[in-house]
Design a protein around this motif. Structure first.
Motif, PDB file in Angstrom:
ATOM      1  N   ARG A 153     -28.854  82.654 -69.617  1.00 30.66           N
ATOM      2  CA  ARG A 153     -28.858  81.556 -70.586  1.00 30.66           C
ATOM      3  C   ARG A 153     -28.534  80.114 -69.521  1.00 30.66           C
ATOM      4  NH1 ARG A 153     -24.953  81.338 -75.567  1.00 30.66           N
ATOM      5  NH2 ARG A 153     -26.498  82.677 -76.339  1.00 30.66           N
ATOM      6  N   SER A 183     -37.602  89.636 -72.416  1.00 29.25           N
ATOM      7  CA  SER A 183     -37.501  88.218 -72.383  1.00 29.25           C
ATOM      8  C   SER A 183     -38.539  87.565 -73.206  1.00 29.25           C
ATOM      9  CB  SER A 183     -37.728  87.830 -70.952  1.00 29.25           C
ATOM     10  OG  SER A 183     -36.567  88.369 -70.011  1.00 29.25           O
ATOM     11  N   SER A 195     -31.982  79.903 -67.420  1.00 28.93           N
ATOM     12  CA  SER A 195     -33.334  79.367 -68.311  1.00 28.93           C
ATOM     13  C   SER A 195     -32.991  77.954 -68.794  1.00 28.93           C
ATOM     14  CB  SER A 195     -33.551  80.572 -69.179  1.00 28.93           C
ATOM     15  OG  SER A 195     -32.299  80.536 -70.222  1.00 28.93           O
ATOM     16  N   ALA A 196     -31.938  77.626 -69.071  1.00 29.80           N
ATOM     17  CA  ALA A 196     -31.718  76.192 -69.618  1.00 29.80           C
ATOM     18  C   ALA A 196     -31.822  75.132 -68.501  1.00 29.80           C
ATOM     19  CB  ALA A 196     -30.372  76.208 -70.358  1.00 29.80           C
ATOM     20  N   HIS A 225     -20.298  77.944 -71.255  1.00 32.43           N
ATOM     21  CA  HIS A 225     -20.336  79.477 -70.539  1.00 32.43           C
ATOM     22  C   HIS A 225     -20.006  79.571 -69.032  1.00 32.43           C
ATOM     23  CE1 HIS A 225     -22.459  80.741 -74.582  1.00 32.43           C
ATOM     24  NE2 HIS A 225     -21.193  80.237 -74.512  1.00 32.43           N
ATOM     25  N   TRP A 242     -23.605  85.424 -68.276  1.00 32.47           N
ATOM     26  CA  TRP A 242     -23.672  83.995 -68.279  1.00 32.47           C
ATOM     27  C   TRP A 242     -25.074  83.539 -67.689  1.00 32.47           C
ATOM     28  CZ3 TRP A 242     -24.410  81.860 -63.431  1.00 32.47           C
ATOM     29  CH2 TRP A 242     -24.275  82.574 -62.264  1.00 32.47           C
ATOM     30  N   ARG A 280     -24.341  74.216 -74.204  1.00 31.17           N
ATOM     31  CA  ARG A 280     -23.925  75.475 -74.380  1.00 31.17           C
ATOM     32  C   ARG A 280     -24.035  76.512 -73.192  1.00 31.17           C
ATOM     33  NH1 ARG A 280     -26.670  77.736 -79.498  1.00 31.17           N
ATOM     34  NH2 ARG A 280     -25.234  79.491 -79.358  1.00 31.17           N
ATOM     35  N   ALA A 281     -25.070  76.315 -72.540  1.00 38.23           N
ATOM     36  CA  ALA A 281     -25.221  77.326 -71.214  1.00 38.23           C
ATOM     37  C   ALA A 281     -24.009  76.810 -70.327  1.00 38.23           C
ATOM     38  CB  ALA A 281     -26.652  77.243 -70.616  1.00 38.23           C
ATOM     39  N   THR A 300     -36.591  82.887 -68.555  1.00 36.68           N
ATOM     40  CA  THR A 300     -35.555  84.122 -69.127  1.00 36.68           C
ATOM     41  C   THR A 300     -35.961  85.182 -68.367  1.00 36.68           C
ATOM     42  OG1 THR A 300     -35.171  83.186 -71.375  1.00 36.68           O
ATOM     43  CG2 THR A 300     -34.525  85.261 -70.800  1.00 36.68           C
ATOM     44  N   ALA A 317     -29.156  72.944 -75.546  1.00 39.57           N
ATOM     45  CA  ALA A 317     -28.995  74.377 -74.806  1.00 39.57           C
ATOM     46  C   ALA A 317     -28.522  74.421 -73.705  1.00 39.57           C
ATOM     47  CB  ALA A 317     -30.607  74.766 -74.567  1.00 39.57           C
TER      48      ALA A 317
END
Length: 507
Positions: free
Chosen positions: A232, A297, A235-236, A160, A229, A156-157, A302, A153
């Protein structure tokens, strides 16, 4: 005393470099060094507030080169407020991270110090190129901090986050090249004079450069449509990293205030007029999307990320009125929202550790450890975040509504702001009732670390103190707003020889 102005940059830089070189030292020593450095920044922040409170501009000329030819650092009320806020937030986040989060990846403490150095440099610099440099420092450090601890996670975040910010950096360089080509300078004070005196045929290119800068700062601040962006990425992130990132969007807002109320604010037809036209509707849409995102959310992290978006929309909508009352209220809300979103990121981690499954996801409902204690803390923090009395959120929103009531477009802000507050109240109430009202206590609750709990409780208490001392704080912030709206004073401090010509230019 002006030599002390470089310490908020130099101290974390030297500390971070030493922690990289001496990374084989015991981990406890690295923690102590980092905490001591950040505590020093807190003391420097208090000193900066006291110095800037006189209303003067304090300068540091690197290498004793005079402006506009050399690098200049400028301390005024706004930069002092941002330095102090960053230092206090960084100190709290580092203390929380020292409870174990910092061990999940390498070089956490060094990266944390580099992040603080980049933030402080962005707030102090007096020219646009060095603003770009400090942006890159804080962004590079934030890339690594976002990935701290690893995981799909976060990767990926992080991808971005990196791509959108690299695009922003490229646009920043294009804008700087355009401005330098037209004016021959990037010192903010000198640039303000050159832009105001530019020939009419340069006006379209100057307006284009200003709008590119608005896009760049909009990426940092997370303005619609440049914000997707953020939820994510935030929150990650690890909890203390996400809490520190609460100040990152405020860097973009600071840059908008500094650049558009100084560089593009002078002349008979100020260049910033176009930016204000775009900023108002985008801010309202950002505020509305933040409210909807909060309601939709699926986890507390999030939800908190969308609270950051909501705060950005509120701030920019208020700032776009460009009045002393509105700017003062916006700065008060900036302090409140930064602190409380950081509290919620840390609280999400604190609560997640006490749940049998689901961490902070709303879909997982079950017993929670130390339910009454954590439920009470969540209830108080929720009241403060939503903006109910007696906390600073209520005070700041009252001042925002009062400032906007005098403006023709104020009713739009009233409607969207109150609707977003209602959605936030519903989302926070739903979270509290599902987690703490229905399920019972865990048979064998997980150990509750007293340090993180005391820290989060203290941060909530600081929000109450901000409300209790709201009147003197607001007095300081109103003076800050007046100073922001007086660019000639900034120019006269940085370029004394040009002060006479600055007075002749109509703002």
């Amino acid at each position: 005393m002006n030599h002390a102005l470089i310490l908020p940059i130099l101290l974390p830089l030297v500390t971070g470099a030493s922690q990289l070189l001496l990374y084989r030292l015991p981990f406890g020593v690295q923690r102590l060094v980092g905490i001591a450095s950040t505590l020093g920044l807190v003391l420097l922040g208090a000193w900066g507030l006291a110095m800037a409170g006189t209303g003067e501009h304090y300068l540091y000329h690197a290498g004793d080169w005079p402006a506009p030819f050399g690098i200049v650092l400028v301390l005024d009320r706004l930069s002092a407020i941002m330095l102090a806020l960053t230092a206090v937030l960084g100190f709290c986040c580092l203390l929380y991270a020292s409870s174990g989060t910092d061990k999940r990846g390498p070089h956490f403490h060094a990266l944390f110090q580099f992040q603080l150095a980049g933030l402080n440099g962005a707030f102090l610099t007096g020219d646009l190129f060095n603003l770009f440099v400090f942006f890159e420092i804080l962004l590079i450090a934030s890339y690594a901090l976002l990935l701290h601890g690893g995981g799909r996670a976060r990767s990926r975040a992080g991808l971005h986050y990196v791509v959108i910010n690299l695009a922003g950096s490229a646009l920043f360089l294009i804008a700087l090249g355009t401005l330098y080509g037209l004016t021959g300078t990037l010192n903010m004070a000198d640039l303000a004079l050159r832009v105001a005196e530019a020939p009419p045929e340069d006006a379209p290119l100057l307006a284009a450069a200003s709008l590119i800068l608005l896009v760049v700062f909009g990426i940092k601040a997370a303005i619609l449509p440049l914000l997707f962006w953020l939820p994510r990425a935030y929150s990650a992130s690890a909890a203390p990293v996400a809490a520190l990132f609460a100040i990152m969007t405020k860097v973009g807002i600071y840059a908008i205030l500094r650049v558009f109320l100084l560089v593009f604010a002078l002349g008979e037809a100020p260049v910033n007029a176009t930016a204000w036209v775009w900023l108002w509707p985008l801010a309202l849409l950002t505020l509305a999307l933040g409210g909807v995102g909060v309601l939709g959310s699926n986890s507390l992290r999030t939800l908190t990320a969308y609270l950051v978006v909501l705060s950005v929309g509120t701030l920019l909508a208020t700032i776009s009125f460009v009045t002393p009352a509105a700017l003062g209220a916006a700065l008060f809300y900036l302090i409140h929202s930064t602190g409380m979103t950081a509290v919620f990121f840390l609280l999400a981690d604190l609560l997640g550790r006490q749940r049998e499954a689901g961490y902070d996801r709303f879909s997982a409902i079950g017993p929670i450890g130390h339910r009454w204690l954590l439920g009470s803390l969540f209830f108080i923090a929720g009241i403060a975040m939503v903006g109910l009395p007696p906390f600073s959120g209520f005070v700041s929103k009252i001042w925002i509504l009062q400032a906007s009531a005098q403006e023709p477009q104020g009713l739009w802000l009233w409607g969207v702001l109150l609707a977003a507050a209602l959605l936030t109240l519903i989302a926070v109430s739903r979270t509290g009732s599902s987690w703490f009202w229905r399920p019972g206590d865990m048979a064998k609750p997980y150990p509750l670390e007293r340090g993180p709990l005391a820290l989060v409780s203290t941060m909530v208490g600081l929000n109450g103190l901000l409300a209790a001392f709201g009147e003197p704080v607001m007095g300081y912030l109103e003076l800050t707003a007046e100073q922001l709206l007086d660019p000639q004073a900034y120019i006269a401090a940085v370029l004394p020889e040009a002060s006479a010509s600055a007075q002749e230019i109509t703002p």
